[in-house]
Design an enzyme around this catalytic site. Sequence first.
Site, mmCIF file in Angstrom:
data_model
loop_
_atom_site.group_PDB
_atom_site.id
_atom_site.type_symbol
_atom_site.label_atom_id
_atom_site.label_comp_id
_atom_site.label_asym_id
_atom_site.label_seq_id
_atom_site.Cartn_x
_atom_site.Cartn_y
_atom_site.Cartn_z
ATOM 1 C CG ASP A 146 -13.336 -23.279 -37.490
ATOM 2 O OD1 ASP A 146 -12.711 -24.223 -37.995
ATOM 3 O OD2 ASP A 146 -14.397 -22.842 -37.967
ATOM 4 C CG ASP A 148 -13.692 -29.820 -31.118
ATOM 5 O OD1 ASP A 148 -13.193 -30.887 -31.519
ATOM 6 O OD2 ASP A 148 -14.835 -29.444 -31.444
ATOM 7 C CB CYS A 181 -10.511 -31.980 -35.296
ATOM 8 S SG CYS A 181 -10.150 -31.029 -36.788
ATOM 9 N N PRO A 214 -13.382 -35.914 -28.345
ATOM 10 C CG PRO A 214 -14.203 -37.866 -27.362
ATOM 11 C CD PRO A 214 -13.929 -37.246 -28.700
ATOM 12 N N GLY A 215 -10.999 -36.042 -26.981
ATOM 13 C CA GLY A 215 -9.659 -36.024 -26.391
ATOM 14 C C GLY A 215 -8.948 -37.357 -26.359
ATOM 15 N N GLY A 216 -9.475 -38.356 -27.046
ATOM 16 C CA GLY A 216 -8.833 -39.675 -27.024
ATOM 17 C C GLY A 216 -7.429 -39.671 -27.574
ATOM 18 C CE LYS A 217 -8.240 -40.576 -33.556
ATOM 19 N NZ LYS A 217 -9.590 -40.366 -32.986
ATOM 20 C CG ASP A 243 -9.187 -37.982 -35.600
ATOM 21 O OD1 ASP A 243 -9.015 -38.910 -36.412
ATOM 22 O OD2 ASP A 243 -10.109 -37.978 -34.765
ATOM 23 C CB CYS A 264 -13.684 -42.695 -37.730
ATOM 24 S SG CYS A 264 -14.871 -41.335 -37.607
#
Length: 443
Positions: free
Chosen positions: A306, A279, A255, A258-261, A325, A378
């Site tokens: 998915d 995603d 998941c 927006p691509g941070g991890k 995540d 989160c």
Amino acid sequence: MANARELALQTLTDILIDGAYSNHALSEQIEKNELTVQDKNFMTELVYGTLQHEQLLNFYVTPFFNGKVKAWVRILIQMTLYQMLFLDSVPEHAAISEAVKIAKKRGGQFNGKLVNAILREMTRTPLPSLDTIKDEAERLAVETSHPLWLIKLWSKQFGWEKTIQMARANNERVNVTIRVNGVRGTREELKQKLESEGITCEYGNLSQDALLILKGNVIKTKAFEQGWFYVQDESSMLVARALKPKHHSKVLDTCSAPGGKTTHVAELMRQTGTVYAHDVYEHKIKLIKDNVKRLGLTNVVATLQDATTLNERYESDSFDAVLVDAPCSGLGILRRHPEVKITKQPSDLDEIMMIQKKILNTVAPLVKVGGTLVYSTCTVNRKENDKMVEQFLAQHPEYELDPTLVNRLPEVLHEQTKNGMVQLFPGDYQTDGFFIACLKRQA
């Protein structure tokens, strides 16, 4: 030049009536209107401040309404009261005068007179006292503008003192935090670059990759354009470190947007191996690709899929490491998304837990024997966090919690890291609320 208060009212209306996300609604209004830096900051303060204190403001204004008023009129009154109560820099008469002008422009003379009458009455009459609320949970809910069900949930799961701490922390202002792109250089080099561009910053409180931005618009810097950093909360930066991907490995981020991890994992692999990022929405895949491109990374493949159907795309035992995540209730990021306090319902938690469970069960076979599965959210809700992990382990005896997670986290977190899991609470180390669990596949 656009009027900052008018735009703030429209943004709040979009959020509170039409269900828009605060960050998207605010960015949209700022982008399509000509505003000074001062007006942008003021508008942002009005939107987030009113949202953060919405329930308290509503408690104060309700007795002053005789009969029904239009939704935008109530929001305008709340926004004006926020200025009167919380912003010392705004004179009371100026806040009232501007509100009356906006009401007349938006709803004619009648609404202008109505707003004027209500606000003048509020300056002459004492506001309702929180002491009139006898139940302590309800009083804290109103004082901190949290839904009562959430105060009760946290109190049951974490105790009363921790609940008070979290609820109050969620109304505190947060600094922007950024993560250095290790492929570009070191955190020290990034700090020097930013300071040469007029940005005031300091090292983060938690992550070895973090800088706290104290002053200046870091997104407008050359360092941002050149891909030297990614904007990310410090708690979120711990996930890739927890995963600890090896060079040349094959990693799945289920998941990703927006691509941070994703990008952090790719950076730690130093442009070797491959991170497969997925995603469920096309526009989110574009976000991932844009971030990958700006950061100059070559080892990420982003594709629409998915997460609950990834077993149809990949064979069992395909990955050295998998990151889930998970979509979650977001109860750890209320400081940044205060509208969640208003919109989230207890039933939403049940729905999201079904998705979390399905994703974990789907990807469990995709991890190689000896490989790592990291589950993170989160949120601050045991049912989505440690209880979800316990359920997963009961159904998947081939997995075990990895106690060595503690060695990959900052020393200050060692005490609260237990059995391969850690829960950060809102306000801890000035970070968001966040949960990480690390598991190993043994068979």
